[in-house]
Design an enzyme around this catalytic site. Structure first.
Site, PDB file in Angstrom:
ATOM      1  N   GLU A  75       0.817  -1.205   0.000  1.00  0.00           N
ATOM      2  CA  GLU A  75       0.000   0.000   0.000  1.00  0.00           C
ATOM      3  C   GLU A  75       0.856   1.263   0.000  1.00  0.00           C
ATOM      4  O   GLU A  75       0.370   2.357  -0.234  1.00  0.00           O
ATOM      5  CB  GLU A  75      -0.925   0.005   1.227  1.00  0.00           C
ATOM      6  CG  GLU A  75      -2.023  -1.039   1.192  1.00  0.00           C
ATOM      7  CD  GLU A  75      -3.102  -0.703   0.199  1.00  0.00           C
ATOM      8  OE1 GLU A  75      -3.199   0.474  -0.193  1.00  0.00           O
ATOM      9  OE2 GLU A  75      -3.834  -1.622  -0.204  1.00  0.00           O
ATOM     10  N   HIS A 111     -10.417 -60.570   6.059  1.00  0.00           N
ATOM     11  CA  HIS A 111     -11.555 -60.243   6.918  1.00  0.00           C
ATOM     12  C   HIS A 111     -11.404 -60.799   8.327  1.00  0.00           C
ATOM     13  O   HIS A 111     -10.838 -61.869   8.554  1.00  0.00           O
ATOM     14  CB  HIS A 111     -12.894 -60.745   6.342  1.00  0.00           C
ATOM     15  CG  HIS A 111     -12.798 -61.938   5.470  1.00  0.00           C
ATOM     16  ND1 HIS A 111     -13.341 -61.977   4.213  1.00  0.00           N
ATOM     17  CD2 HIS A 111     -12.188 -63.126   5.639  1.00  0.00           C
ATOM     18  CE1 HIS A 111     -13.097 -63.142   3.660  1.00  0.00           C
ATOM     19  NE2 HIS A 111     -12.395 -63.864   4.507  1.00  0.00           N
ATOM     20  N   TYR A 139       0.138 -61.118  23.247  1.00  0.00           N
ATOM     21  CA  TYR A 139       0.206 -60.565  24.604  1.00  0.00           C
ATOM     22  C   TYR A 139      -0.160 -61.636  25.619  1.00  0.00           C
ATOM     23  O   TYR A 139      -1.221 -62.256  25.526  1.00  0.00           O
ATOM     24  CB  TYR A 139      -0.751 -59.374  24.700  1.00  0.00           C
ATOM     25  CG  TYR A 139      -0.708 -58.609  25.991  1.00  0.00           C
ATOM     26  CD1 TYR A 139       0.493 -58.217  26.567  1.00  0.00           C
ATOM     27  CD2 TYR A 139      -1.891 -58.247  26.633  1.00  0.00           C
ATOM     28  CE1 TYR A 139       0.521 -57.494  27.749  1.00  0.00           C
ATOM     29  CE2 TYR A 139      -1.878 -57.518  27.809  1.00  0.00           C
ATOM     30  CZ  TYR A 139      -0.664 -57.140  28.362  1.00  0.00           C
ATOM     31  OH  TYR A 139      -0.645 -56.419  29.535  1.00  0.00           O
ATOM     32  N   ARG A 177      -5.297 -79.206  16.358  1.00  0.00           N
ATOM     33  CA  ARG A 177      -6.672 -79.195  16.859  1.00  0.00           C
ATOM     34  C   ARG A 177      -7.041 -80.621  17.248  1.00  0.00           C
ATOM     35  O   ARG A 177      -6.457 -81.591  16.749  1.00  0.00           O
ATOM     36  CB  ARG A 177      -7.634 -78.678  15.785  1.00  0.00           C
ATOM     37  CG  ARG A 177      -7.646 -79.509  14.521  1.00  0.00           C
ATOM     38  CD  ARG A 177      -8.383 -78.821  13.400  1.00  0.00           C
ATOM     39  NE  ARG A 177      -8.452 -79.679  12.211  1.00  0.00           N
ATOM     40  CZ  ARG A 177      -8.622 -79.255  10.983  1.00  0.00           C
ATOM     41  NH1 ARG A 177      -8.724 -77.966  10.751  1.00  0.00           N
ATOM     42  NH2 ARG A 177      -8.700 -80.092   9.959  1.00  0.00           N
TER      43      ARG A 177
END
Length: 370
Positions: free
Chosen positions: A98, A281, A305, A358
């Protein structure tokens, strides 16, 4: 021309109704005060003073406190209210252009004074300082942020600036009204951001990606050609061509390679999943290394854990992990090995092996009785 700035931080903060200093409230991921400092630096102002550090944090420890105007160098000085985050570097530049010695922005509380007047100014409000030297009012107005409503208005305006810049650089924003992106985020060309996305922190997203609605990314580094659907990614890396979601959570410390598939309701944490691997998934992968092209079946878990310590699972290239498998860390599963569905594996598995862990099925006929 050298320039310096004084940010008035000794301001009334009571209207915000907060235990946090008004200038420390965040605006699109960055505090109000840091916004002001960033824009001053972009406009070429590097010598920055504060008028007080009371209520501020250690982030601003390096900035000196101005107690007397005689401390200032003999150069033009910007005085700015610490609650004025919407004055951008272009605005500061335009004020200087300015070609006036003294310019006062009424609403935004900014004063530019030449060094001739600086030594005579008292560190009070900008309004009082402007009156002392007969400052000229600028032809644009911005506002200061004193209340929660004004903070919300400022956030809306600043978010518009961020999104406009991204769109100008080739990013598609489907609905800007329903998209939140921090000022610190970088996004590549031809990436599409869908409504409801929240992208925060130091996130970097590559080109040709799709970030579907309601996804949340924080400090994420995402490659090119990545698709993310309705998922959360935090402090993690995602390689080129990878797909994530829907409804996956990628927790801190995760690194996903190229062309990885992370499917619905999968959670990862502090794990490396190498190129071409699939976790499609309902699985948890924590404290693990997953090799190239490995497939992890539905419902599989790295049991990392024991209630006291965390342990690591290593799954090598081309392994096949059957559905509903528990891998009891620490454990290593070799290349091209297969784990039978429903197994709880407690010992290392050599390469090219089949592991079944299993119980044999027992069937009792004619068991049902009326």
């Amino acid at each position: 021309m050298q320039r310096q700035a004084v940010i008035l931080t000794d301001v009334d903060t009571s209207l915000m109704k907060s235990n946090t200093h008004t200038t420390l409230h965040k605006l699109c991921g960055t505090t109000i005060l840091q916004h002001i400092i960033n824009q001053l630096k972009l406009s070429g102002v590097y010598d920055i003073y504060l008028t007080s550090k009371e209520g501020l944090d250690e982030t601003f420890e390096s900035y000196p406190v101005l107690t007397d105007a005689t401390q200032l160098e003999k150069q033009d000085t910007v005085f700015v209210d610490s609650r004025s985050p919407l004055i951008f570097n272009e605005m500061y530049q335009s004020l200087y252009e300015e070609d006036m010695d003294n310019i006062y922005v009424v609403d935004g509380q900014v004063l530019i004074a030449s060094h001739k007047e600086v030594s005579n100014l008292k560190l009070d409000t900008i309004d009082n300082m402007a009156k002392q030297i007969g400052a000229v009012e600028a032809d644009f107005g911005v506002f200061i942020v004193e209340t929660r409503k004004e903070l919300a208005n400022a956030r809306y305006l600043y978010q518009t600036v961020i999104l406009d810049k991204l769109m100008d650089n080739g990013v598609t924003i489907i609905n800007p009204e329903q998209t939140y992106i921090d000022s610190t985020v970088e996004i590549g060309m031809d990436t599409i951001i869908y409504p409801g996305a929240v992208i925060e922190g130091e996130t970097v997203i590559g080109e040709n990606c799709e970030i579907r609605g309601d996804s949340e990314l924080t400090n994420a580094r995402v490659g090119n050609n990545v698709q993310i659907r309705h998922s959360v990614i935090t402090d993690s890396e995602v390689g080129d061509g990878t797909s994530i979601g829907p409804f996956a959570q990628i927790r801190p410390g995760t690194k996903l390679g190229e062309s990885v598939k992370i499917g619905n309701f999968v959670e990862t944490k502090k794990s490396f999943v190498d190129d071409g691997a699939k976790v499609s998934h309902l699985s948890y992968i924590g404290d693990a290394e997953v090799g190239k092209r490995t497939n992890i079946g539905c419902g599989s878990i790295t049991v990392n854990y024991d209630g006291v310590n965390k342990y690591k699972t290593i799954i090598k290239d081309d392994a096949f992990i059957g559905c509903n498998t528990n891998m009891m860390a620490p454990i290593e599963i070799g290349e091209r090995s297969v784990i039978a569905a429903g197994s709880t594996v407690t010992d290392d598995v050599p390469s090219d092996s089949l592991a079944i862990a299993r119980e044999r099925q027992t069937t009792k006929e004619n068991y049902y009785k009326n």
